[in-house]
Design a protein around this motif. Structure first.
Motif, PDB file in Angstrom:
ATOM      1  N   VAL A  32     -23.319  20.964  10.285  1.00 17.65           N
ATOM      2  CA  VAL A  32     -23.011  21.192   8.864  1.00 17.65           C
ATOM      3  C   VAL A  32     -23.399  19.970   8.044  1.00 17.65           C
ATOM      4  N   LEU A  33     -23.129  18.786   8.571  1.00 19.52           N
ATOM      5  CA  LEU A  33     -23.380  17.547   7.836  1.00 19.52           C
ATOM      6  C   LEU A  33     -24.852  17.169   7.748  1.00 19.52           C
ATOM      7  N   THR A  34     -25.657  17.614   8.716  1.00 25.52           N
ATOM      8  CA  THR A  34     -27.055  17.186   8.767  1.00 25.52           C
ATOM      9  C   THR A  34     -28.053  18.285   8.427  1.00 25.52           C
ATOM     10  N   GLU A  35     -27.605  19.490   8.185  1.00 24.81           N
ATOM     11  CA  GLU A  35     -28.530  20.574   7.835  1.00 24.81           C
ATOM     12  C   GLU A  35     -29.189  20.287   6.486  1.00 24.81           C
ATOM     13  N   ASP A  36     -30.507  20.461   6.451  1.00 26.51           N
ATOM     14  CA  ASP A  36     -31.244  20.236   5.210  1.00 26.51           C
ATOM     15  C   ASP A  36     -30.855  21.316   4.210  1.00 26.51           C
ATOM     16  N   ARG A  37     -30.325  20.893   3.093  1.00 24.13           N
ATOM     17  CA  ARG A  37     -29.844  21.821   2.061  1.00 24.13           C
ATOM     18  C   ARG A  37     -30.713  21.784   0.809  1.00 24.13           C
ATOM     19  N   GLY A  38     -31.901  21.206   0.925  1.00 22.80           N
ATOM     20  CA  GLY A  38     -32.828  21.187  -0.196  1.00 22.80           C
ATOM     21  C   GLY A  38     -32.536  20.126  -1.241  1.00 22.80           C
ATOM     22  N   ALA A  39     -31.569  19.266  -0.982  1.00 24.62           N
ATOM     23  CA  ALA A  39     -31.273  18.166  -1.907  1.00 24.62           C
ATOM     24  C   ALA A  39     -32.348  17.092  -1.753  1.00 24.62           C
ATOM     25  N   PHE A  40     -32.399  16.173  -2.688  1.00 22.64           N
ATOM     26  CA  PHE A  40     -33.429  15.144  -2.670  1.00 22.64           C
ATOM     27  C   PHE A  40     -33.405  14.364  -1.362  1.00 22.64           C
TER      28      PHE A  40
END
Length: 169
Positions: A32-40
């Motif tokens: 959950v903490l390291t999944e790429d969420r499209g933030a910069f």
């Protein structure tokens, strides 16, 4: 532009926000903490790491007792591999920021700051007050990104209103 009192309040706000984020994220999986969420800076942990990296970089410019990170901005997302490691480092840096702010005098905020920016690849000169205001603004900006990612995941993001800072108002 800004005063030592402003710096002390923002240092308290920063530490409060980081404690709340640590409590809210404690127990979340590394996935959950390291999944790429499209933030910069990609993920929640990547953004938190970048924010810590930025604080270390600015504090090393303001306070010679603080050591600058040895990695550049692109590697800042990997500063700490887990929330626990980040949290321990974050607590330490927040203490440094608080100590620095509590020792400030008005004259410490005068004049220009000179430094080499690895990101801009050149020597920089800016008013010291602008640089200090930038550090606190940078913190708030990236914590806002973390809040958005937490909300997207379905986590409850902590309160972030400055007027609710304990001991203020």
């Amino acid at each position: 532009m800004i005063t030592p009192e402003y710096c002390r309040m923002m240092a308290r706000y920063n530490a409060w926000q980081n404690r709340q984020l640590t409590e809210s994220l404690d127990g979340q999986s590394l996935e959950v903490l390291t999944e790429d969420r499209g933030a910069f800076f990609g993920s929640i942990l990547g953004t938190l790491n970048h924010l810590l990296w930025g604080d270390l970089m600015w504090m090393a410019r303001f306070d010679p007792s603080v050591e600058a990170p040895t990695v550049g901005v692109k590697q800042s997302v990997d500063l700490h591999p887990t929330l626990g490691a980040w949290s321990a480092a974050r607590y330490h840096v927040d203490g440094k920021i608080g100590h620095w702010a509590n020792s400030l005098r008005a004259m410490d905020l005068t004049g220009n700051l000179h430094w080499y920016s690895g990101t801009a690849k050149r020597d920089m000169v800016s008013p010291r007050t602008l640089c200090v205001a930038h550090m606190f603004n940078h913190q708030t900006h990236h914590r806002g990104q973390v809040h958005a990612m937490m909300t997207d995941v379905g986590l409850e993001a902590p309160v972030s209103d400055l007027f609710l800072l304990p001991g203020e108002g």
